[in-house]
Scaffold this active site. Structure first.
Site, PDB file in Angstrom:
ATOM      1  N   LYS A  43       0.838  -1.213   0.000  1.00  0.00           N
ATOM      2  CA  LYS A  43       0.000   0.000   0.000  1.00  0.00           C
ATOM      3  C   LYS A  43       0.867   1.254   0.000  1.00  0.00           C
ATOM      4  O   LYS A  43       2.075   1.172   0.308  1.00  0.00           O
ATOM      5  CB  LYS A  43      -0.895  -0.034   1.235  1.00  0.00           C
ATOM      6  CG  LYS A  43      -0.094  -0.031   2.517  1.00  0.00           C
ATOM      7  CD  LYS A  43      -0.853  -0.623   3.678  1.00  0.00           C
ATOM      8  CE  LYS A  43      -0.079  -0.383   4.952  1.00  0.00           C
ATOM      9  NZ  LYS A  43      -0.378  -1.329   6.000  1.00  0.00           N
ATOM     10  N   ARG A 141     -10.070  -0.512  14.835  1.00  0.00           N
ATOM     11  CA  ARG A 141     -10.165   0.107  13.507  1.00  0.00           C
ATOM     12  C   ARG A 141     -11.254  -0.657  12.776  1.00  0.00           C
ATOM     13  O   ARG A 141     -12.237  -1.059  13.394  1.00  0.00           O
ATOM     14  CB  ARG A 141      -8.780   0.008  12.845  1.00  0.00           C
ATOM     15  CG  ARG A 141      -8.526   0.992  11.748  1.00  0.00           C
ATOM     16  CD  ARG A 141      -7.039   1.066  11.392  1.00  0.00           C
ATOM     17  NE  ARG A 141      -6.484  -0.176  10.887  1.00  0.00           N
ATOM     18  CZ  ARG A 141      -5.225  -0.336  10.504  1.00  0.00           C
ATOM     19  NH1 ARG A 141      -4.392   0.682  10.551  1.00  0.00           N
ATOM     20  NH2 ARG A 141      -4.790  -1.478  10.064  1.00  0.00           N
ATOM     21  N   HIS A 170      -5.492  -7.628  13.373  1.00  0.00           N
ATOM     22  CA  HIS A 170      -4.307  -6.763  13.344  1.00  0.00           C
ATOM     23  C   HIS A 170      -3.885  -6.393  14.762  1.00  0.00           C
ATOM     24  O   HIS A 170      -4.731  -6.249  15.642  1.00  0.00           O
ATOM     25  CB  HIS A 170      -4.635  -5.508  12.521  1.00  0.00           C
ATOM     26  CG  HIS A 170      -3.436  -4.715  12.090  1.00  0.00           C
ATOM     27  ND1 HIS A 170      -2.395  -5.261  11.370  1.00  0.00           N
ATOM     28  CD2 HIS A 170      -3.114  -3.409  12.276  1.00  0.00           C
ATOM     29  CE1 HIS A 170      -1.486  -4.321  11.124  1.00  0.00           C
ATOM     30  NE2 HIS A 170      -1.892  -3.193  11.672  1.00  0.00           N
ATOM     31  N   ARG A 225       1.799 -11.208   7.162  1.00  0.00           N
ATOM     32  CA  ARG A 225       1.434  -9.991   6.415  1.00  0.00           C
ATOM     33  C   ARG A 225       2.434  -8.859   6.674  1.00  0.00           C
ATOM     34  O   ARG A 225       2.070  -7.785   7.124  1.00  0.00           O
ATOM     35  CB  ARG A 225       0.052  -9.573   6.924  1.00  0.00           C
ATOM     36  CG  ARG A 225      -0.914  -9.126   5.867  1.00  0.00           C
ATOM     37  CD  ARG A 225      -2.311  -8.983   6.465  1.00  0.00           C
ATOM     38  NE  ARG A 225      -2.353  -8.229   7.680  1.00  0.00           N
ATOM     39  CZ  ARG A 225      -2.902  -8.629   8.843  1.00  0.00           C
ATOM     40  NH1 ARG A 225      -3.489  -9.784   8.942  1.00  0.00           N
ATOM     41  NH2 ARG A 225      -2.864  -7.852   9.907  1.00  0.00           N
ATOM     42  N   TYR A 267      15.060  30.835   6.922  1.00  0.00           N
ATOM     43  CA  TYR A 267      13.948  31.543   7.566  1.00  0.00           C
ATOM     44  C   TYR A 267      14.146  31.630   9.078  1.00  0.00           C
ATOM     45  O   TYR A 267      14.506  30.641   9.715  1.00  0.00           O
ATOM     46  CB  TYR A 267      12.625  30.821   7.289  1.00  0.00           C
ATOM     47  CG  TYR A 267      12.199  30.881   5.841  1.00  0.00           C
ATOM     48  CD1 TYR A 267      11.849  32.097   5.254  1.00  0.00           C
ATOM     49  CD2 TYR A 267      12.144  29.727   5.071  1.00  0.00           C
ATOM     50  CE1 TYR A 267      11.452  32.151   3.919  1.00  0.00           C
ATOM     51  CE2 TYR A 267      11.748  29.767   3.750  1.00  0.00           C
ATOM     52  CZ  TYR A 267      11.402  30.986   3.172  1.00  0.00           C
ATOM     53  OH  TYR A 267      11.014  31.028   1.865  1.00  0.00           O
ATOM     54  N   CYS A 314      13.483  24.555   4.057  1.00  0.00           N
ATOM     55  CA  CYS A 314      12.561  25.333   3.224  1.00  0.00           C
ATOM     56  C   CYS A 314      11.730  24.380   2.364  1.00  0.00           C
ATOM     57  O   CYS A 314      11.892  23.169   2.447  1.00  0.00           O
ATOM     58  CB  CYS A 314      13.330  26.277   2.307  1.00  0.00           C
ATOM     59  SG  CYS A 314      14.535  27.318   3.135  1.00  0.00           S
ATOM     60  N   ASP A 316      11.819  23.917  -0.895  1.00  0.00           N
ATOM     61  CA  ASP A 316      12.574  23.282  -1.985  1.00  0.00           C
ATOM     62  C   ASP A 316      14.066  23.183  -1.722  1.00  0.00           C
ATOM     63  O   ASP A 316      14.790  22.658  -2.566  1.00  0.00           O
ATOM     64  CB  ASP A 316      12.426  24.110  -3.276  1.00  0.00           C
ATOM     65  CG  ASP A 316      10.997  24.481  -3.552  1.00  0.00           C
ATOM     66  OD1 ASP A 316      10.151  23.577  -3.527  1.00  0.00           O
ATOM     67  OD2 ASP A 316      10.729  25.680  -3.769  1.00  0.00           O
TER      68      ASP A 316
HETATM   69  C1  PLP Z   1       0.337  -2.095   6.687  1.00  0.00           C
HETATM   70  C2  PLP Z   1      -0.271  -3.301   7.258  1.00  0.00           C
HETATM   71  C3  PLP Z   1       0.524  -4.391   7.612  1.00  0.00           C
HETATM   72  C4  PLP Z   1       2.035  -4.377   7.580  1.00  0.00           C
HETATM   73  O1  PLP Z   1       2.545  -3.768   8.735  1.00  0.00           O
HETATM   74  P1  PLP Z   1       4.128  -3.604   8.950  1.00  0.00           P
HETATM   75  O2  PLP Z   1       4.226  -3.039  10.308  1.00  0.00           O
HETATM   76  O3  PLP Z   1       4.599  -2.686   7.886  1.00  0.00           O
HETATM   77  O4  PLP Z   1       4.724  -4.951   8.831  1.00  0.00           O
HETATM   78  C5  PLP Z   1      -0.133  -5.555   8.013  1.00  0.00           C
HETATM   79  N1  PLP Z   1      -1.475  -5.600   8.090  1.00  0.00           N
HETATM   80  C6  PLP Z   1      -2.257  -4.552   7.776  1.00  0.00           C
HETATM   81  C7  PLP Z   1      -3.740  -4.681   7.881  1.00  0.00           C
HETATM   82  C8  PLP Z   1      -1.685  -3.376   7.360  1.00  0.00           C
HETATM   83  O5  PLP Z   1      -2.463  -2.329   7.065  1.00  0.00           O
END
Ligand code: PLP
Length: 374
Positions: A43, A141, A170, A225, A267, A314, A316
Site C-alpha cells: 500500500k 479500527r 491486526h 502480512r 527563515y 525550506c 525546496d
Molecule cells: C500495513 C499493514 C501491515 C504491515 O505492517 P508492517 O508493520 O509494515 O509490517 C499488516 N497488516 C495490515 C492490515 C496493514 O495495514
C-alpha cells in the site's frame, strides 16, 4: 549516477535497491514454516518505494499475495499485468463493490450487508467471489468485533456465491505490549477453532505484521502480512533479523558560499554561524516530504563525512554548514543511505523528526524520482 533523462533537471532522487528487497524477502521466508504463505503489504506506493517495480520483484521472489489499501492501488497492479491474488485491506463502499469483479481483487469484509451485495453480483455473473473477513481483536479500527464474528461468518458462509478464503486481525502494539498481543492471538485462535468445529475451515488465517512475524511465532497461522521489514526497515531496535535497507535518498550540491561568523541562515535565522565557514545549498525540502522538523538536526553526508542541516528546512531547499570543507558543485550528498564508512538510516531520521520510518518513506513526494537498482 542517474542522468537528466532519468531524474530531470533537479539532481535529487531516491535509489531503490530491488536486490536488497529480494534479500529481505528471503530472510523473512527463512523465519517461517515452508507452508506458511506470505502477503506483502504494498500500500501507499509500496511505502514510497514504488508500487509496480516493488511488486514485480516480489512476484519474482515468490510472494503469495499482495496487500493494498484501496481498489485504485489494486487496479494499478492489474494494469501492470500482475496476476497473483491481491487483497484490498481497506474497506470498499457498496457502490464500488462491482469493480472488485472487474479487476479480480479480493475484498476485506466486516459486515453482512456488503457480503450479501457481493453475493448478488457474483450470482448474476455466475462467478464466485472470494473474500477475507476482518476481525477486531483490539485494534479498534475496521473489523467486526470478535464477539460478533462467529455469527457473522456463519451467515456469510451460507451465501452460495461467496467463498470465505481468509480471516484476519491486526495488532496495535506488537512492538510494545506482549501481554495484549498474546491475548489477541488467543482470542483469534479461539474464533478460528470454534469455526472449525462447526465445519467452517478458512484456508488463509493471518495476523502477523512485521513485529508479529519476528517476535510472535504463534501469530503466523497460515499466512503472514509483513510490510516494513521487507523494505529493510526496523519497527523497533534489536530485532534479530538480517535486513538490508532498500531506499537511499540522494541529492547534489547546487551552491556553495563562504559566509562570516554570526551570519544567519534560512527563515527565522534559526542557525547563526559560529565561525567563517562554507554553507552549501541542496535542492530538496519539505515540498518533497523531507520533514521541516528536521531543521537544524538532520545529518547528511558529503565527502564521506557527517554534517547537519543548518537552519530551517525550506520548501525546496536546505542548507548545511560544512566548515572548512569546500565541496564542488554537483558533488553527491546522501540524506538517507551510505557514503564511504558513514550511514544515515531512515530509522535515525524518523527518530529525529519525531516520527516512524513508515512516515518518512511514504512521505517522499512524487517530485523525487525513484531509480531502481537490480
Ligand atoms: C500495513 C499493514 C501491515 C504491515 O505492517 P508492517 O508493520 O509494515 O509490517 C499488516 N497488516 C495490515 C492490515 C496493514 O495495514
Amino acid at each position: 549516477m542517474p542522468d537528466k533523462s532519468k531524474i530531470g533537471y533537479r539532481p535529487t532522487w531516491a535509489e531503490v535497491n530491488l536486490n536488497n528487497l529480494g534479500h529481505n524477502f528471503k530472510q523473512v521466508k527463512s523465519l517461517l514454516q515452508p507452508q506458511t504463505k506470505v502477503l506483502v503489504t504494498v500500500k501507499a506506493d509500496a511505502y514510497g518505494h514504488g508500487l509496480v517495480p516493488v511488486s514485480q520483484r516480489l512476484v519474482e521472489s515468490g510472494v503469495d499475495y499482495l496487500g493494498v489499501a484501496s481498489i485504485d492501488e489494486g487496479i494499478k497492479l492489474r494494469k501492470a499485468r500482475i496476476k497473483i491474488p491481491i487483497l484490498v485491506m481497506g474497506l470498499t463502499l457498496k457502490r464500488d463493490l462491482h469493480s472488485l469483479f472487474t479487476f479480480n481483487l479480493t475484498p476485506t469484509i466486516c459486515d453482512c450487508e456488503s457480503a450479501v451485495a457481493l453475493n448478488r453480483k457474483a450470482s448474476a455473473l455466475k462467478k464466485p467471489m472470494r473474500l477475507h473477513i476482518k476481525v477486531d481483536t483490539g485494534m479498534g479500527r475496521i473489523g467486526v468485533a470478535h464477539e460478533d464474528a462467529f455469527d457473522l461468518i456463519r451467515k456469510i458462509h451460507k451465501l452460495k456465491f461467496i467463498v470465505i478464503e481468509g480471516i484476519f486481525t491486526h495488532f496495535p502494539f506488537a512492538d510494545s505490549n506482549r501481554k495484549f498481543t498474546v491475548f489477541q492471538i488467543r482470542l483469534f485462535n479461539k474464533l478460528v477453532s470454534e469455526l472449525k468445529k462447526c465445519g467452517i475451515v478458512i484456508p488463509l488465517v493471518h495476523a502477523a505484521n512485521s513485529v508479529g512475524l519476528i517476535d510472535y511465532r504463534d501469530s503466523h497461522f497460515t499466512m503472514v502480512r509483513p510490510g516494513l521489514v521487507i523494505y529493510g526497515l526496523r519497527p523497533k531496535p534489536g530485532l534479530r533479523v538480517n535486513l538490508k535497507p532498500v531506499l537511499s535518498l540522494k541529492t547534489r550540491v547546487i551552491f556553495v558560499k563562504q559566509v562570516p561568523v554570526g551570519y544567519g541562515i534560512s527563515y527565522g535565522h534559526a542557525y547563526i554561524t559560529k565561525r567563517l565557514t562554507n554553507i552549501v545549498t541542496l535542492p530538496i525540502g519539505y515540498g518533497d516530504g523531507y520533514p521541516r522538523n528536521l531543521s537544524n538536526i538532520a545529518p547528511l553526508l558529503i565527502s564521506g563525512r557527517r554534517f547537519y542541516v543548518s537552519g530551517r528546512v525550506c520548501m525546496d531547499q536546505i542548507m548545511a554548514d560544512v566548515g572548512k570543507l569546500k565541496p564542488r558543485l554537483a558533488d553527491e550528498v546522501v540524506l538517507i543511505g551510505k557514503q564511504g564508512k558513514e550511514e544515515i538510516t531512515t530509522e535515525e531520521l524518523a527518530d529525529l523528526a519525531g516520527t516512524i520510518p513508515y512516515e518518512i518513506t511514504c512521505g517522499l513526494g512524487s517530485r523525487i524520482p525513484r531509480i531502481y537498482i537490480s
